[in-house]
Design an enzyme around this catalytic site. Structure first.
Site, mmCIF file in Angstrom:
data_model
loop_
_atom_site.group_PDB
_atom_site.id
_atom_site.type_symbol
_atom_site.label_atom_id
_atom_site.label_comp_id
_atom_site.label_asym_id
_atom_site.label_seq_id
_atom_site.Cartn_x
_atom_site.Cartn_y
_atom_site.Cartn_z
ATOM 1 C CG ASP A 1 -12.506 16.570 40.836
ATOM 2 O OD1 ASP A 1 -11.300 16.648 41.240
ATOM 3 O OD2 ASP A 1 -13.597 16.073 41.669
ATOM 4 C CD GLU B 1 -7.147 17.925 42.584
ATOM 5 O OE1 GLU B 1 -6.783 18.751 43.551
ATOM 6 O OE2 GLU B 1 -7.984 17.019 42.299
ATOM 7 C CB CYS C 1 -17.481 34.570 44.449
ATOM 8 S SG CYS C 1 -17.496 33.596 45.845
ATOM 9 C CG ASP D 1 -17.501 15.033 42.107
ATOM 10 O OD1 ASP D 1 -16.939 15.182 42.902
ATOM 11 O OD2 ASP D 1 -18.405 14.302 41.895
#
Ligand SMILES: [Zn+2]
Length: 377
Positions: free
Chosen positions: A182, A266, A322, A348
């Site tokens: 990240d 990303e 989850c 993060d």
């Protein structure tokens, strides 16, 4: 085979500095004249121009008496500047960049020499129309004889020669590790296994010094000798910031590539993000675009896999335990508790774990070729 550039500082003799300054001047004139001709052709007559017509225009220009002096320097860098202009136009027409700009005398200068315009022998580089070799400060070995060299002088007055060399990359030994990254501001890179890179904030570190130098500059009469002296001081501080930033990014990407087989991060569009004025300085300083670019080419050289995740993937707002996605998660919240499974999450690291998962999913779906080794979870 791949290509990579090696950049070294060099110290020109007076003769070389004069010749190169003259070459930069010719490049500027050629580039700007042909740019003007192309702009006029397009806006006045609706004609489109291409590399061949621009190149013919250069030949025509060199034949004119008033531009006779263009023949005093090697023709190769002039030709190359037209080639680069063509690339700039192609990028413009594809919507990737703005309309090509005129070259200015006081910005960074560069000249590109292809094989016919320089000679490389026994670690010595000779350029056309100059007998003495360049006095290069060899900070590392090059892997092969260069195919192209680019000579540049930055605003801080430093001379560099960048050599493009072909080489056969060697894959690093396979490691059984996958990581998600990240990108942030408190830490430039946060990995799914808990590593936080820190952020040296080079711009902020030199901010006071830079501000003082800029203030000093603002008091000088524009164009005077003292103005240029003060401007050089500013340029030197900016060069220092740039160097430190580049160095940090290189060390970080090399470390990540060495330690991991598969890296997910990303895909970014920093151009859009930087429009946020408050954050723009910090974001440019974090050098995210360059970070991802380095990861990509280093992964390619060293046999690693880089997976880029769609930037709209809700990596921060999704609980990695989850899969619950919260509606909003303001930036100031660094730790949160998942309302569905009550896991305590570090903002993060949670995002990095999600990015890792998304990367593995992308690989498994075959969007990119799978690595030979099984992925570790
Ligand atoms: Zn949860």
């Amino acid at each position: 085979m791949r290509e990579r550039a090696y950049k070294y500082r060099f110290y020109p003799t007076t003769e070389q500095a004069d010749l190169l300054a003259q070459t930069f001047g010719c490049i500027r004139v050629v580039y700007n004249s042909i740019l003007k001709w192309r702009t006029d052709a397009y806006y006045n007559n609706g004609e489109s121009t291409n590399y061949n017509s621009a190149s013919a225009k250069l030949t025509e220009l060199k034949k004119q008496d008033e531009f006779n002096w263009l023949n005093d320097v090697s023709c190769v860098p002039l030709q190359q500047s037209i080639r680069n202009q063509q690339t700039a136009f192609t990028n413009f027409f594809k919507g990737r960049t703005k309309y090509p700009n005129v070259k200015k005398k006081r910005s960074n200068q560069s000249a590109e020499f292809t094989k016919s315009a320089f000679k490389y022998k026994d670690r010595k580089v000779y350029i056309a129309k100059c007998k003495a070799p360049l006095n290069i400060k060899w900070s590392r070995e090059i892997l092969s004889a260069p195919t192209t060299i680019t000579i540049s002088k930055d605003c801080a007055g430093r001379w560099f020669v960048s050599m493009l060399c072909r080489f056969e990359p060697k894959s690093l030994p396979v490691v059984n590790k996958t990581v998600g990254i990240d990108l942030g501001l408190t830490d430039i890179a946060i990995t799914s296994d808990g590593f936080k890179s820190g952020n040296p904030r080079h711009t902020a570190k030199y901010a006071a010094k830079l501000k003082k130098a800029q203030k000093h500059l603002s008091k000088k009469k524009k164009g005077s000798a003292n103005f240029h002296k003060a401007k050089l001081v500013v340029a030197k501080i900016q060069a220092k910031i740039g160097d430190s930033r580049r160095d940090f990014t290189h060390k970080l990407t090399t470390k990540l590539i060495n330690e991991n087989q598969v890296i997910s991060c990303e895909s970014l569009s920093v151009k859009n993000m930087v429009k946020n004025k408050k954050l723009s300085k910090a974001i440019s300083d974090a050098n995210w675009d360059e970070f991802v670019r380095q990861l990509a080419y280093k992964a390619d050289w060293y046999g690693r896999t880089l997976v880029k995740i769609n930037k709209w993937y809700p990596s921060s707002k999704r609980c990695n335990c989850c899969g619950h996605v919260v509606d909003s998660l303001p930036l100031h919240i660094r730790h949160w508790t998942c309302p569905a499974c009550e896991s305590k999450l570090d903002r993060d690291t949670n995002a990095a774990i999600n990015i890792k998962g998304a990367g593995q999913a992308l690989l498994a779906c075959g969007v990119k070729v799978r690595p030979k080794q099984p992925l570790c979870c």
